[in-house]
Design an enzyme around this catalytic site. Structure first.
Site: not given
Ligand code: G3P
Ligand code: MG
Length: 242
Positions: A6, A33, A35, A48, A108
């Site tokens: 993450h 993962e 962003d 993020h 994401e």
């Molecule tokens: O994509 C899973 C997770 O990353 C979603 O929440 O706020 O960490 O981007 P966030």
């Molecule tokens: Mg995310």
């Protein structure tokens, strides 16, 4: 079960930095993962929050800084020098590196708070430029972005990302809208929802799984994957089960 790091290996390294991505790969996890957002001059950056206040030595919105300005901030500022100075990576820098690995990337699309113009199109263009189509899962809390990506790139799978409260009848929803995965937060996830997804042949990638009890629960429910700040711990535990 697959393990996605993450924001990279964010439990131990500055989130969404190349260092966190390198360390994630070293952990032996299946994927990463991250962003994506756009800078003031329209460049794709991996970041993020919509503001840079929490994780860098700057303040203000990502969208109000050019890429050159964003690059001047320290994305490792909250680590008090432990990991040196780290730059905010561009998505292109990430792709240049990841294309030479076996990692799958869950990209994401951050379009739920501020709707960036052409964010989906620009992200897709970089994915195609580096030939990463078979190693990408797009997701977003903004399902309009997910729907757009399904239309623009039917060859690339997408996940319906939802907050912890989750969505009843999620399997039906994903199947109906041609979303290949369901990405719920773990807190509101129930066995009924997992069964509903299975009934509709929708695999689940669950976030953000950072404790052993939740990891074991997702494993027992035969979820497709977990998204964790501690990919090394997850990988180690999974190996111990085999
Ligand atoms: O994509 C899973 C997770 O990353 C979603 O929440 O706020 O960490 O981007 P966030
Ligand atoms: Mg995310």
């Amino acid at each position: 079960m697959k393990v996605y790091a993450h924001r990279g290996y964010s439990g131990r390294y500055p989130e969404n930095t190349m260092l966190a991505f390198y360390k994630a790969e070293e952990s032996g996890c299946h994927g990463i993962e991250l962003d994506v957002q756009l800078s003031k001059d329209g460049e794709l950056v991996v970041f993020h929050d919509e503001t840079i206040d929490r994780t860098t030595n700057g303040t203000g919105c990502v969208k109000d800084y050019t890429l050159a300005e964003l690059k001047a901030f320290d994305a490792a500022a909250v680590w008090n020098g432990v990991h040196g100075v780290q730059q905010i990576p561009t998505f292109e820098e990430y792709c240049q590196w990841v294309k030479n690995t076996d990692l799958v990337t869950n990209v994401e699309i951050k379009s739920g708070v501020y709707y960036y113009e052409e964010l989906e199109e620009k992200t897709l263009a970089i994915v195609r430029k580096y030939g990463l189509e078979k190693k990408i899962i797009f997701s977003s809390f903004n399902h309009t972005s997910v729907t757009l990506l399904r239309r623009l790139a039917p060859d690339i799978p997408c996940g319906a990302l939802v907050e912890h409260a989750g969505l009843g009848n999620a399997g039906y929803y994903c199947a109906k809208y041609d979303f290949q995965y369901y990405h719920p937060g773990f807190k509101g996830l129930t066995e009924d929802v997992v069964k509903n997804c299975k009934k509709h042949h929708i695999p689940l990638n669950v976030w953000t799984v950072n404790d052993m009890g939740t990891l074991e629960q997702m494993y027992d429910w035969e979820c497709e994957g977990v998204i964790s700040n501690y990919p090394g711990v997850c990988v180690g535990w999974l190996k111990s089960r085999q």
